[in-house]
Design an enzyme around this catalytic site. Structure first.
Site, PDB file in Angstrom:
ATOM      1  N   LYS A 120      -2.798   6.286  -3.641  1.00  0.00           N
ATOM      2  CA  LYS A 120      -3.234   5.277  -2.677  1.00  0.00           C
ATOM      3  C   LYS A 120      -2.061   5.030  -1.748  1.00  0.00           C
ATOM      4  O   LYS A 120      -0.997   4.589  -2.183  1.00  0.00           O
ATOM      5  CB  LYS A 120      -3.622   3.978  -3.391  1.00  0.00           C
ATOM      6  CG  LYS A 120      -4.012   2.864  -2.427  1.00  0.00           C
ATOM      7  CD  LYS A 120      -4.297   1.549  -3.128  1.00  0.00           C
ATOM      8  CE  LYS A 120      -4.283   0.412  -2.120  1.00  0.00           C
ATOM      9  NZ  LYS A 120      -4.257  -0.909  -2.769  1.00  0.00           N
TER      10      LYS A 120
ATOM     11  N   ALA B 157      -8.417  -5.500  -1.084  1.00  0.00           N
ATOM     12  CA  ALA B 157      -7.597  -6.619  -0.609  1.00  0.00           C
ATOM     13  C   ALA B 157      -8.441  -7.747  -0.034  1.00  0.00           C
ATOM     14  O   ALA B 157      -9.280  -7.523   0.822  1.00  0.00           O
ATOM     15  CB  ALA B 157      -6.576  -6.176   0.432  1.00  0.00           C
TER      16      ALA B 157
END
Lengths: 256, 256, 256, 256
Positions: free
Chosen positions: C97, C184
């Protein structure tokens, strides 16, 4: 634009109503009311020294303004009715904003008691403007009881939280034949403009003006925003689309 | 209130920028621009007959206005740069709004190509205003590249959907040192006011004015709303609370 | 329901990805990951003691889980690439990631550097999942660069503010051919469910689980919410209407 | 997790109530109710053939379910009372959901008449669940009148518009001592989860399930979402912040 709001025999060109609470002093209040261009100002009878002693709040409200005494402090219809009669007897005119509140935390109005007070006072010839928790059927009853306009709250009074009850206010605007005046909770001029764009007939703003750093200037901002929102409503808002829609021509790059 | 916005050597007292697309005809456009009080108007070079034949759109833009030609139609930095130079060469001044778009459905700008065009054109002395997809780091690069202001979109162009990208625009206002001009998507005056209350320096509105039933009147509504929002920003908005907060005294019912 | 998500040669039946940050200790983290049913867990290489001394975070991640090391701490593509290679070299597999962040206040990712790192690492055979600031054109470039999935943020990392960037994520889901994983900002299970209802392929949740009073139970709540949202998406949500629409028969009162 | 909801002497572990309207046929309804895991199902008396002829809707409601007949079709308290008594007399038990509606466009309930019916029926020993337009003071009166739970609407019935009346429902959850069951308007599992996260005790969903392409699967999605939302509420949601808050360590790039 000759766009007037008619309530209780008065024709208003300004659709921003204001209040007299929470200002630092009378001077600041006076300045804010003046720069708001308001033609209707609400005042709690408790604030008025009806015996004429001391400094009198009414002296600091511009003369041309229609006074809308409110029944703040009333917990029942009976108390509201009593305050309304006192207000009239003391020469404050025949407009009355009914506030009946027994909830101490969120200060939410009691629609059932408000309907009762509306009936009695309308029958006595008052121009009655009930402050209410947005609800279509309660508003219909206030209309039947003789209200001159309906004042649903946007969110809890003094919270500056905006028009959280939009869904029900939207429906009331669609279904009620009286002027709808959004009262309480409006915290920013953009929110006042939005109420007007939705088709509200007027708004009442107090806390957002009184708690601004510069209340007089904020009052002017609200005045302009209400005018802008009303004008937008009358100008016919364009449609909303899910996709984009070019403003400029995009059909290929120039080939010159 | 002496509150001016300085961009590219020009000092503006009006913070509503407008466009020239989608109007029924030049007459309607002219009337709308006039009543918007705009001092900056964007026009696609494609719309301008640079050979001077036929009816010329520029004839219908008020003289005192700063022209902001845009690169609508460009799909790459290179194409945008070419359009910008053509605009300048044809006497349209040195302001340029960069639009680089290769997405046909949502018409979203290409930040990377836009940064490149910004760099080249700023180096050539243009006053560059990049139209962009809200993104903090891309905005920082446009700032470094020499942009005069940043123009993030509120939502897809022409959609009238409002400021859906509020979160990122709020952050850009906080972090970027250039003027932030919210462009695209604003559909109602209340939304323009809200952008200004958030601290945006200006807004650009085209579709919402051009697609209104009465464009000239809607332009006036936007002008007032932008002024209201800016004034509210400068007046210091009061705090928002979760609970209610009485405007009027509630300490018991009157005992007289 | 045989509904699998395919990324990098792995077939996942669980669409809740989790992280390892902010937990009180490894034991709490382990318990939360287990009750989340996650099949993909992200871990910052910084957290991993690659020399094998001391307590090793990887020991507390369930064995069946696909590890997704992230490049947290990288400020440039170059730094991210270096971390990715280190991760692979230390036996953490070939998923990566990419996080490239140089903004210290809102911790917003740098799309341009992220695209570069994606290109290099995808070319080296990594399964690359770029974390990004929602933007259609940047996502398209990541797709072209060889990303295996795109991870747009819902709102600033760790803020629990929800999916504030809904407008752009909605467009990316519509336009990008790779799996979209909302990462997020998701603060509540309802928000994770909403992302899935919109058509996102998965969500990554860390802070909302780790900062709950009961992290393991909150992890379970997120697992169920993600499954609920995905199932709703597959079940075909009914239409929304402006007016009411009776569920029960209203055609007059019973006449028996 | 031993988390039960107690209403009218019944202890429920499932907090998703469902309805019987709008399904294509009884078979589809039955399947949806079963996969919803609901323990309480509302049915309009009008739908029940109380003379026992023909196909009987009650045959298709699982046996273990608590039946909650509703007074759909009633326009006044008196009509609602009459329907309630008929329901009980026909062996449908002593639960009654009061619906009093005389508004034909938005189908909004009449709180005043609902309070009256609640009083009479609670005095007669019914377990009364009034459906209402969200309003704190009306809910307090229903509580005083003997209601077993309060059922505020999220938005107009059948609209799938979501919990638009969130502000008032939030306040009612805070101030009313009875179970709050959000009824009407919930269109997606994420919205049901959100109601539960806010602290609602249950939700009732009908249209969103019945109008889904796959009603049985959507019912299962709602079941999971309600459980997820409830579990999140009990797990203590973490705080929301304006700025970012790193999940992973960001203190500089690794220096090995």
């Amino acid at each position: 634009m000759n766009d007037l709001l008619h309530i209780g025999g008065v024709s208003l060109h300004n659709r921003l109503f204001t209040g007299t609470g929470k200002f630092a002093d009378h001077k600041e209040m006076k300045k804010a009311i003046e720069s708001s261009q308001s033609q209707v100002v609400t005042v709690a009878l408790r604030r008025v020294d009806i015996n004429g002693r001391d400094e009198h709040i009414l002296n600091d409200i511009p003369e041309h303004v229609t006074l809308m005494p409110n029944t703040s402090g009333a917990r029942t219809a009976e108390e509201a009715i009593r305050i309304a009669r006192l207000a009239k007897a003391s020469g404050m005119g025949n407009w009355i904003k009914i506030e009946v509140i027994s909830d101490h935390k969120y200060l939410l109005p009691d629609n059932e008691e408000t309907i009762k007070a509306t009936k009695t006072l309308a029958d006595e010839g008052f121009v009655v403007l009930p402050y209410m928790s947005p609800d279509l059927m309660a508003a219909k009853r206030m209309e039947e009881a003789g209200a001159a306009a309906i004042m649903p709250l946007g969110s809890p009074i003094g919270s500056n939280r905006g028009i959280k009850m939009k869904e029900m206010i939207r429906i009331m605007i669609d279904e009620i034949n009286l002027p709808i005046i959004v009262d309480a909770g409006i915290g920013k001029p953009s929110e006042a403009a939005e109420a007007m764009e939705m088709g509200a007939d007027a708004v009442l703003v107090n806390t957002a003006i009184a708690t601004a750093e510069n209340p007089a200037q904020m009052a002017q901002a609200f005045d302009m925003a209400v005018k802008a929102g009303r004008m937008a409503y009358l100008s016919g808002l364009g449609p909303t689309t899910e996709k984009a829609n070019a403003s400029s021509p995009l059909t290929g790059f120039l080939t010159t």
